[in-house]
Motif scaffolding. Structure first.
Motif, short mmCIF file in Angstrom:
data_model
loop_
_atom_site.label_atom_id
_atom_site.label_comp_id
_atom_site.label_asym_id
_atom_site.label_seq_id
_atom_site.Cartn_x
_atom_site.Cartn_y
_atom_site.Cartn_z
N HIS A 44 0.80 -1.25 -0.24
CA HIS A 44 -0.06 -0.18 -0.18
C HIS A 44 1.15 0.48 0.06
O HIS A 44 0.62 2.17 -0.90
N LEU A 45 2.19 0.80 0.64
CA LEU A 45 2.75 2.36 0.53
C LEU A 45 3.48 2.50 -0.59
O LEU A 45 3.46 3.58 -1.56
N ILE A 46 4.04 1.72 -1.52
CA ILE A 46 4.64 2.17 -2.45
C ILE A 46 3.36 2.24 -3.82
O ILE A 46 3.55 3.74 -4.47
N LEU A 47 2.43 1.56 -3.62
CA LEU A 47 1.39 2.77 -4.60
C LEU A 47 1.07 4.08 -4.20
O LEU A 47 0.83 4.56 -5.09
N ALA A 48 1.31 4.45 -3.30
CA ALA A 48 1.03 5.34 -2.26
C ALA A 48 1.49 6.38 -3.23
O ALA A 48 1.32 7.67 -3.74
N VAL A 49 2.88 6.05 -2.70
CA VAL A 49 4.46 7.06 -3.44
C VAL A 49 3.85 6.95 -4.78
O VAL A 49 4.88 8.81 -5.08
N PHE A 50 3.57 6.44 -5.88
CA PHE A 50 4.23 6.25 -7.27
C PHE A 50 2.50 6.94 -7.50
O PHE A 50 2.90 7.92 -8.02
N THR A 51 1.62 6.95 -6.75
CA THR A 51 -0.06 7.91 -7.77
C THR A 51 0.30 9.32 -6.92
O THR A 51 -0.01 10.13 -8.15
N LEU A 52 0.92 9.23 -5.93
CA LEU A 52 1.19 10.23 -4.96
C LEU A 52 1.94 11.37 -5.47
O LEU A 52 1.74 12.62 -6.28
N GLY A 53 3.35 11.10 -6.25
CA GLY A 53 4.34 11.86 -6.44
C GLY A 53 4.27 11.64 -7.83
O GLY A 53 3.69 13.12 -8.19
N GLY A 54 2.79 10.82 -8.47
CA GLY A 54 2.98 11.31 -10.09
C GLY A 54 1.93 12.70 -10.13
O GLY A 54 2.28 13.76 -10.92
N THR A 55 0.97 12.74 -9.47
CA THR A 55 0.08 13.76 -9.40
C THR A 55 0.72 15.33 -8.91
O THR A 55 0.16 16.06 -8.85
N PHE A 56 1.18 14.33 -7.78
CA PHE A 56 2.34 15.62 -7.96
C PHE A 56 3.28 16.44 -8.53
O PHE A 56 3.50 18.08 -8.63
N LEU A 57 4.40 15.70 -8.99
CA LEU A 57 4.65 16.45 -10.11
C LEU A 57 4.44 17.24 -11.19
O LEU A 57 4.67 17.66 -11.51
N LEU A 58 2.83 16.03 -11.59
CA LEU A 58 2.30 17.03 -12.78
C LEU A 58 1.29 18.28 -12.26
O LEU A 58 1.40 18.81 -13.29
#
Length: 261
Positions: free
Chosen positions: A194-208
């Motif tokens: 769950h932590l890995i999925l959150a990192v990639f999802t939130l990180g991608g949203t933040f960069l965009l």
């Protein structure tokens, strides 16, 4: 984990252990509590409806229900406990497998997106309050208290000089480590996934959305692709961990019932 500060001044707070501490929905009731109760309703409703009108040629719902039951019965309970004793433990093995499976799969279901087994108290409760008493009770009932402890702690063939150390290690393993490690396996897998999925999802949203330049925005697409790939991997791990929990639980019961050699 510390905050990541980009050149534009935006700050990314990566998800951590605090992401798993959810505020109460109402009173002292939290989202994981609701999801656990919901999982029982989902499982009971599905199997009641799927088996309400059994047919010789099953429909899709009946076929899935029968497949899950047969898998729990034959591939887990029978193989681990033995053909002589397994039948009375089928409800337990079947319940453990389906309950953990549904609660794990919550982690990839939109809007729910929280595997309840990532809260350590739930797998600990299943292990310590359900599995642990059952397999020791089953062993004591079959062999008697004295013979059961002798079988577990002082089996034939152990040299007398090492018997005290062997018995101490076996006691720690059978009565403390086994229930603890059983819970840790599923908890750690769900927590990390769950932590890995959150990192990639939130990180991608933040960069965009939070970067002013265009250099890092394409990286958000890469992060989301990784998130999609990790979702499929996580789904596999969620099923696998439910299977492993039920398998080890049945294995402990089988070992407790096994005769001395």
């Amino acid at each position: 984990m510390g905050a990541l500060v980009l050149a534009e001044g935006a700050t990314f707070e990566p998800p951590g252990a605090g992401s798993f501490i959810l505020p109460p929905i109402f009173g002292s009731v939290t989202k994981p509590m609701v999801l656990v109760v919901l999982s029982v309703v989902i499982i009971a409703t599905y199997f009641l409806l799927a088996t309400r009108k059994l047919k010789v040629v099953p429909g899709k719902g009946q076929f899935v229900a029968e497949s899950i039951y047969n898998f729990s019965r034959n591939n887990i309970a029978r193989e681990q406990i033995g053909s002589h004793d397994f039948k009375r433990f089928i409800p337990l093995v079947f319940s453990l497998f389906t309950f953990i499976l549904v609660n794990n799969l919550y982690g990839i279901i939109p809007f729910l997106q929280f595997p309840t087994m990532a809260r350590f108290g739930f797998p600990v409760a299943l292990s310590v309050l359900v599995v642990y008493p059952v397999y020791h009770y089953a062993g004591i009932k079959k062999h008697g208290l004295g013979r059961y402890f002798k079988k577990e702690l002082a089996p034939p063939g152990v040299p007398p000089l090492v018997l005290p150390l062997f018995a101490l290690i076996e006691f720690a393993e059978k009565f403390f480590l086994n229930p603890l490690t059983l819970a840790i396996r599923v908890f750690a897998a769900m927590f990390a996934g769950h932590l890995i999925l959150a990192v990639f999802t939130l990180g991608g949203t933040f960069l965009l959305t939070e970067t002013s330049g265009w250099a890092l925005k394409p990286v958000s697409l890469v992060a989301w692709i990784f998130a999609i790939g990790m979702t499929f991997l996580e789904a596999f791990i969620q099923v696998l961990q439910a299977y492993i929990f039920a398998l080890l639980s049945a294995g402990y019961i089988g070992a407790a019932l096994a005769s001395e050699h």
